[in-house]
Design a protein around this motif. Structure first.
Motif, PDB file in Angstrom:
ATOM      1  N   ARG A 130      24.582  12.741  15.777  1.00 17.95           N
ATOM      2  CA  ARG A 130      24.532  11.301  15.994  1.00 17.95           C
ATOM      3  C   ARG A 130      25.550  10.530  15.162  1.00 17.95           C
ATOM      4  NH1 ARG A 130      20.804   9.918  19.349  1.00 17.95           N
ATOM      5  NH2 ARG A 130      18.937  11.202  19.641  1.00 17.95           N
ATOM      6  N   LEU A 140      18.572   8.902  23.838  1.00 19.76           N
ATOM      7  CA  LEU A 140      17.525   7.985  23.379  1.00 19.76           C
ATOM      8  C   LEU A 140      16.378   8.057  24.379  1.00 19.76           C
ATOM      9  CD1 LEU A 140      19.672   4.987  22.125  1.00 19.76           C
ATOM     10  CD2 LEU A 140      18.628   6.815  20.802  1.00 19.76           C
ATOM     11  N   GLY A 150      19.673   8.694  13.677  1.00 18.77           N
ATOM     12  CA  GLY A 150      19.282  10.065  13.354  1.00 18.77           C
ATOM     13  C   GLY A 150      18.030  10.125  12.495  1.00 18.77           C
ATOM     14  N   VAL A 151      17.285   9.016  12.410  1.00 12.58           N
ATOM     15  CA  VAL A 151      16.027   9.019  11.664  1.00 12.58           C
ATOM     16  C   VAL A 151      15.043   9.949  12.377  1.00 12.58           C
ATOM     17  CG1 VAL A 151      14.120   7.562  10.863  1.00 12.58           C
ATOM     18  CG2 VAL A 151      16.439   6.637  10.969  1.00 12.58           C
ATOM     19  N   SER A 152      14.292  10.734  11.592  1.00 13.64           N
ATOM     20  CA  SER A 152      13.376  11.690  12.225  1.00 13.64           C
ATOM     21  C   SER A 152      12.239  10.953  12.918  1.00 13.64           C
ATOM     22  CB  SER A 152      12.814  12.656  11.190  1.00 13.64           C
ATOM     23  OG  SER A 152      11.907  11.967  10.358  1.00 13.64           O
ATOM     24  N   GLU A 153      11.662  11.632  13.910  1.00 13.57           N
ATOM     25  CA  GLU A 153      10.620  11.024  14.732  1.00 13.57           C
ATOM     26  C   GLU A 153       9.483  10.445  13.874  1.00 13.57           C
ATOM     27  OE1 GLU A 153      10.964  10.891  18.106  1.00 13.57           O
ATOM     28  OE2 GLU A 153       9.181   9.618  18.046  1.00 13.57           O
ATOM     29  N   HIS A 157      16.538   5.724  16.081  1.00  9.12           N
ATOM     30  CA  HIS A 157      16.769   7.037  16.689  1.00  9.12           C
ATOM     31  C   HIS A 157      18.260   7.365  16.687  1.00  9.12           C
ATOM     32  CE1 HIS A 157      12.872   8.349  18.018  1.00  9.12           C
ATOM     33  NE2 HIS A 157      12.604   7.165  18.553  1.00  9.12           N
ATOM     34  N   GLU A 216      20.331   3.237   5.122  1.00 11.32           N
ATOM     35  CA  GLU A 216      19.493   4.276   5.725  1.00 11.32           C
ATOM     36  C   GLU A 216      20.336   5.292   6.494  1.00 11.32           C
ATOM     37  OE1 GLU A 216      15.280   4.255   7.917  1.00 11.32           O
ATOM     38  OE2 GLU A 216      16.829   3.252   9.060  1.00 11.32           O
ATOM     39  N   LYS A 270      16.698  19.366  18.075  1.00 10.75           N
ATOM     40  CA  LYS A 270      16.532  18.032  17.493  1.00 10.75           C
ATOM     41  C   LYS A 270      17.343  17.812  16.221  1.00 10.75           C
ATOM     42  CE  LYS A 270      12.320  16.131  19.340  1.00 10.75           C
ATOM     43  NZ  LYS A 270      10.919  15.774  19.117  1.00 10.75           N
ATOM     44  N   ILE A 282      20.917   9.318   5.702  1.00  9.69           N
ATOM     45  CA  ILE A 282      20.563  10.359   6.674  1.00  9.69           C
ATOM     46  C   ILE A 282      21.760  11.242   6.980  1.00  9.69           C
ATOM     47  CG2 ILE A 282      19.890  10.748   9.086  1.00  9.69           C
ATOM     48  CD1 ILE A 282      18.202   8.167   8.784  1.00  9.69           C
ATOM     49  N   GLN A 283      22.904  10.595   7.126  1.00  7.34           N
ATOM     50  CA  GLN A 283      24.085  11.374   7.513  1.00  7.34           C
ATOM     51  C   GLN A 283      24.875  11.869   6.300  1.00  7.34           C
ATOM     52  OE1 GLN A 283      24.212  12.351  10.444  1.00  7.34           O
ATOM     53  NE2 GLN A 283      23.099  10.871  11.688  1.00  7.34           N
ATOM     54  N   MET A 330      21.011  17.666  16.907  1.00  8.35           N
ATOM     55  CA  MET A 330      21.316  16.404  17.574  1.00  8.35           C
ATOM     56  C   MET A 330      21.372  15.274  16.551  1.00  8.35           C
ATOM     57  SD  MET A 330      22.040  15.032  20.463  1.00  8.35           S
ATOM     58  CE  MET A 330      22.507  13.300  20.603  1.00  8.35           C
ATOM     59  N   ARG A 331      20.449  15.314  15.583  1.00  9.62           N
ATOM     60  CA  ARG A 331      20.450  14.259  14.555  1.00  9.62           C
ATOM     61  C   ARG A 331      21.759  14.251  13.775  1.00  9.62           C
ATOM     62  NH1 ARG A 331      14.841  14.838  13.797  1.00  9.62           N
ATOM     63  NH2 ARG A 331      15.032  16.181  11.982  1.00  9.62           N
ATOM     64  N   GLU A 332      22.264  15.466  13.474  1.00 11.08           N
ATOM     65  CA  GLU A 332      23.547  15.541  12.778  1.00 11.08           C
ATOM     66  C   GLU A 332      24.668  14.979  13.643  1.00 11.08           C
ATOM     67  OE1 GLU A 332      24.437  19.534  11.459  1.00 11.08           O
ATOM     68  OE2 GLU A 332      22.402  19.675  10.639  1.00 11.08           O
TER      69      GLU A 332
END
Lengths: 338, 307
Positions: free
Chosen positions: A93, A66, B213-216, B210, A119, A86, A123-124, A89-91
């Motif tokens: 999370r 973070l 995993g929400v995009s920037e 964040h 949300e 990036k 996303i996931q 990393m998002r995956e």
């Protein structure tokens, strides 16, 4: 615990630049976390304790990226998180979630509880249809004790304890392996704290969760942890299993922390109180040698020059202190300030 | 939502009573005898008395006030001394629409540039872009409109010949006045957006986003901006209201025949009914804009309650 750790933090550093002057040049750094290493094994609860500003929350955030750490490795499930790009990393999370201290600030005031959880599911890529997701959201909320009729309410319509449960439900929604609880109960009333802690423990059993629990409250930590990491001024000073730490603290700082816990046991009145003098030095320019030497009642000449490293003193207990190295005299027998 | 609108609308009533009272009393508080002024300097005693009778100035004050309000509600704001036409026609035939057009585009410009600059600054805090944008914003706020207007005319009209110097006919005429009137607002909105965004970006729910995993980009626009907009909306509303009544200087510099110039001309000619009418219309417009702002406020922030 000889198996592979789930989370392995190696030489993690988090320096925050201090900008100054008209041009905004970096004039110095706050060394919030300075070269720390530890492991967390699957299914256990590890706590990080220490006073304000010792770097415990920063460590939690750095693990999750973070804030981007300055240096080091964070191996999670065999993969170095800091080397991921990036989108990878998002995956990732999905497997690591965090619960924050302030339940009033950690939920977006403009999203309903349902939207907050939906949300992250979207996303996931969890759940196939919105109906499917809705059912999942309701069952999650029910798990943490929030009724299905409250799904479409906004965060401000809930109490602090309820909001923290919502935060927990949100963290749980992606079936994470590790949850970092950053002072997760500190903002709650004591009675609510107990409820939330018991809920966390129950969920841990139910979903085989691993917790990294960040707290300054030793009572809470003792109740929930398997192992404890003590931090002081950006450094780890002691890592120990809970029982050994409370029964046989090794580092003078740990002893001082423990002696500060108020006791209900009146017979124990003569308990030694170690009162530290002075303030925590600035993390911008920390003391050389052992960082604790400026406040340590047992300070030796060597402490101001040489930095102690973490050494095993017994099975499951490691300490960074020159006083407790093998073969040294038992410093606890020396009267304070002699 | 409907109850909110109705209740908020009811709050306008006491404000309007205050506004009409102030405008009405202005007539009585200014030095000199209104009847004398209206009748003209050369009028004799009988003519002034006649004028006083015509204006109803001999009636008790509360009767006069009620008559004034009653007439105003029916769209009668009196007759202009200077042109001898009804004040309402003077204002609404063209003047107010020009000012509204000017204020509207000025606000649009201010919002677009202010928001973009504010977001860039906040997301790149202390960067070169941030520092330069904030210095520009400081200039925007500090430059007086008359000076900026004259400089724009000098460079873009006189030297480069891109835009006409004065008047209000095509979009080309509008460019320079709109820039002049919108620059201050853009600067204020930029600084407001920046500080509001920075405050919001430091919240745990942004870290939560964040962590999800929400995009920037979505974190900035969906989670941060929407929350940061709340104070900005207030500023935009106030800005638009101020522009409606405060376009005097810009309108004078660019010789635009809006309500601002109308007021200035009326004051110079001691055309009291005209001044009164224009002030009343501007005040009503300001109150209405704020009413709309409060509704917008409510729409973006569900927590606002009238209690």
């Amino acid at each position: 615990m000889s198996k592979q750790p789930l989370l392995e933090v190696k030489n993690l550093k988090q320096y925050f630049p201090i900008k100054g002057g008209v041009l905004g040049r970096t004039v110095n750094h706050v060394k919030a976390v300075d070269d720390i290493s530890f492991e967390v094994y699957e299914g256990e609860t590890v706590s990080i304790v220490g006073e304000s500003g010792c770097g415990k929350s920063t460590t939690g955030r750095a693990i999750l990226r973070l804030d981007e750490p300055t240096a080091g490795e964070v191996n999670f499930d065999g993969e170095d998180l800091l080397s991921l790009n990036k989108s990878k990393m998002r995956e990732k999370r999905k497997d690591l979630q965090i619960i924050f201290q302030d339940p009033y600030a950690s939920l977006n005031p403009r999203q309903t509880v349902g939207q907050i959880i939906e949300e992250v599911l979207k996303i996931q890529n969890i759940g196939t249809s919105s109906k499917d997701r809705r059912e999942k959201i309701i069952s999650l909320l029910e798990t943490v004790g929030i009724g299905a009729h409250q799904v479409d309410r906004y965060p401000h319509e809930f109490s602090g304890g309820q909001r923290q449960r919502i935060g927990i439900a949100r963290a749980l929604s992606v079936n994470p392996k590790l949850i970092i609880c950053d002072e997760a109960v500190s903002a709650l009333d004591v009675s609510i704290q107990a409820q939330v802690l018991n809920l966390l423990k129950e969920l841990q059993r139910k979903f085989q969760l691993t917790y990294l629990f960040i707290s300054h409250d030793l009572g809470v930590v003792r109740h929930i942890s398997d192992r404890i990491i003590v931090m002081y001024l950006g450094k780890v000073v002691e890592i120990s299993d809970t029982q050994s730490l409370f029964e046989n603290p090794q580092h003078p700082y740990t002893r001082a922390l423990l002696s500060a816990i108020p006791s209900m046991n009146f017979e124990e009145e003569k308990r030694e109180r170690i009162i530290l003098t002075g303030d925590v030095p600035s993390p911008i320019d920390p003391p050389k040698g052992c960082r604790f030497h400026t406040r340590c009642p047992y300070k030796m000449e060597r402490c101001a020059i040489e930095e102690p490293v973490l050494n095993s003193v017994s099975d499951g207990q490691r300490v960074a202190c020159h006083l407790v190295e093998k073969g040294a005299v038992d410093y606890t027998k020396i009267p304070v300030n002699s | 939502m409907l109850t909110f609108i109705i209740r908020r609308f009811l709050q306008i009533i006491p404000v309007m009573i205050g506004v009409t009272l102030a405008v009405f009393l202005m007539m009585h508080l200014i030095p000199g005898d209104p009847a004398q002024i209206m009748a003209g300097e050369r009028a004799d005693e009988a003519q002034v008395e006649q004028m006083r009778e015509n204006l109803g100035l001999n009636d008790p004050l509360h009767e006069q006030y009620l008559r004034y309000v009653g007439n105003a509600i029916q769209g009668d704001l009196g007759t202009s001394i200077r042109t001898n036409r009804p004040v309402v026609n003077e204002i609404f035939d063209s003047r107010i629409w020009i000012t509204i057009e000017l204020a509207f585009w000025g606000t649009v410009l201010a919002v677009i540039f202010g928001l973009i600059a504010g977001i860039i600054s906040a997301t790149r805090k202390y960067s070169f872009a941030d520092v330069s944008l904030m210095i520009v914003a400081l200039f925007g706020m500090s430059m007086p409109n008359f000076w900026l207007g004259i400089m724009l005319i000098y460079f873009f009209s006189v030297n480069l010949g891109w835009f006409p110097i004065v008047g209000w006919e095509s979009w080309k005429h509008m460019v320079l006045p709109v820039i002049t009137i919108g620059s201050g607002g853009a600067a204020i909105i930029a600084r407001m957006t920046r500080s509001s965004m920075l405050e919001v970006l430091d919240n745990d729910y942004i870290r939560t986003a964040h962590a999800k995993g929400v995009s920037e980009r979505l974190v900035v626009y969906k989670h941060a901006l929407r929350n940061a907009l709340i104070p900005v909306v207030t500023v935009v509303g106030l800005q638009f209201g101020t522009l409606l009544g405060g376009a005097v200087i810009t309108e004078t510099v660019f010789a635009v025949n809006g309500i601002g110039r109308l007021v200035v001309d009326a004051i110079k000619a001691r055309d009291f009914p005209m001044v009164q009418g224009a002030i009343l219309v501007c005040a009503v417009a300001f109150v209405l804009v704020n009413f709309l702002v409060d509704i917008a406020y409510r729409l973006i922030n569900k927590r606002i309650d009238l209690n």
